[in-house]
Design an enzyme around this catalytic site. Structure first.
Site, short mmCIF file in Angstrom:
data_model
loop_
_atom_site.label_atom_id
_atom_site.label_comp_id
_atom_site.label_asym_id
_atom_site.label_seq_id
_atom_site.Cartn_x
_atom_site.Cartn_y
_atom_site.Cartn_z
N ALA A 151 -10.55 -4.72 6.48
CA ALA A 151 -9.93 -6.04 6.30
C ALA A 151 -8.85 -5.98 5.24
O ALA A 151 -7.77 -6.57 5.39
CB ALA A 151 -11.00 -7.06 5.92
N TYR A 152 -9.13 -5.29 4.16
CA TYR A 152 -8.17 -5.19 3.05
C TYR A 152 -6.92 -4.43 3.50
O TYR A 152 -5.79 -4.87 3.26
CB TYR A 152 -8.84 -4.48 1.88
CG TYR A 152 -7.99 -4.36 0.64
CD1 TYR A 152 -7.60 -5.49 -0.08
CD2 TYR A 152 -7.59 -3.11 0.17
CE1 TYR A 152 -6.83 -5.37 -1.23
CE2 TYR A 152 -6.82 -2.99 -0.98
CZ TYR A 152 -6.45 -4.12 -1.68
OH TYR A 152 -5.69 -4.01 -2.81
#
Length: 244
Positions: A151-152
């Site tokens: 996600a990051y």
């Protein structure tokens, strides 16, 4: 006439953002230190700058809130006379395998990292003076693809894409737009939740065999923001000691 260069640093109260704000202040910039959480931490940064003879003020703003960001830029312009450099180092990190990530956390992460960067970049594009610079913070994980960072890394991939697009959209304005992508850097955000073995393993990855420091990253940002770095434009600088 006051020809002092002026910088706005989003997320400037801690970690890499703090190091950037302090480094810019030490180079003679007047600095608006943006913060979202602790005003005490932001005030401490401004005091560090002013104690050394610089000019600084703390301005609270959620980088994803366009009205708050506009007000932050208003304060900087009113207090210092204009804006030459905008750095967005505000960010959120969530570690989880993609299969297990709570989507509410995904939305919160992307609100800060993608929307926040977009809002800061949009306001910067409207206000930065000729000869100025916009610098966004990405991450070397976009290229390293560590498990757990899906996600990051996705959010920072978006940061890199908008950075390169904006550099081209500002053709003719004499404003540079770049991103700096740190590798493993010894900040509270990075070290939190990691055991000593993990930290040691990550520190051995670069050929320089150590973690980066916030000051390492700040020096790259200061160079890109300066007239000396003005020929570098539309680039992602992977400041990671040589991992990739």
């Amino acid at each position: 006439m006051n020809d002092q260069r002026v910088a706005v640093v989003g997320g400037g109260s801690r970690g890499i953002g703090k190091a950037i704000a302090v480094a810019l202040g030490a180079r003679g910039y007047a600095v608006a230190v943006g913060f979202h959480g602790s005003d005490l931490a932001a005030v401490q940064v401004t005091e560090e700058i002013t104690t050394s003879g610089g000019r600084a003020l703390a301005v609270q703003a959620d980088v994803a809130d366009e009205d708050a960001v506009a007000k932050m830029f208003d304060v900087a312009e009113k207090s210092f006379g204009g804006i030459d450099v905008v750095v967005n180092s505000a960010g959120r990190l969530s570690l989880s395998p993609i299969a297990d990530l709570d989507l509410d956390e995904l939305d919160a992460l992307h609100r800060t990292n993608i929307r926040g960067t977009f809002v800061m970049a949009r306001e910067a594009a409207r206000r930065v003076r000729a000869g100025g610079a916009i610098v966004n913070l990405s991450t070397s994980v976009v290229g390293l693809q560590f498990p757990g960072y899906g996600a990051y890394a996705a959010s920072k991939g978006a940061v890199e894409a908008m950075t390169l697009v904006l550099a081209r959209e500002l053709r003719g304005r004499d404003i540079t737009v770049n991103a700096v992508a740190p590798g493993p850097t010894a900040t509270e955000l990075f070290l939190d939740g990691k055991d000593e073995a993990t930290i040691e393993r990550l520190a051995k990855q670069p050929p320089l065999e150590r973690l980066g420091t916030p000051q390492d990253i700040a020096e790259v940002v200061v160079f890109l923001a300066s007239p000396a770095g003005h020929w570098i434009n539309g680039q992602v600088v992977r400041a990671n000691g040589g991992i990739i």
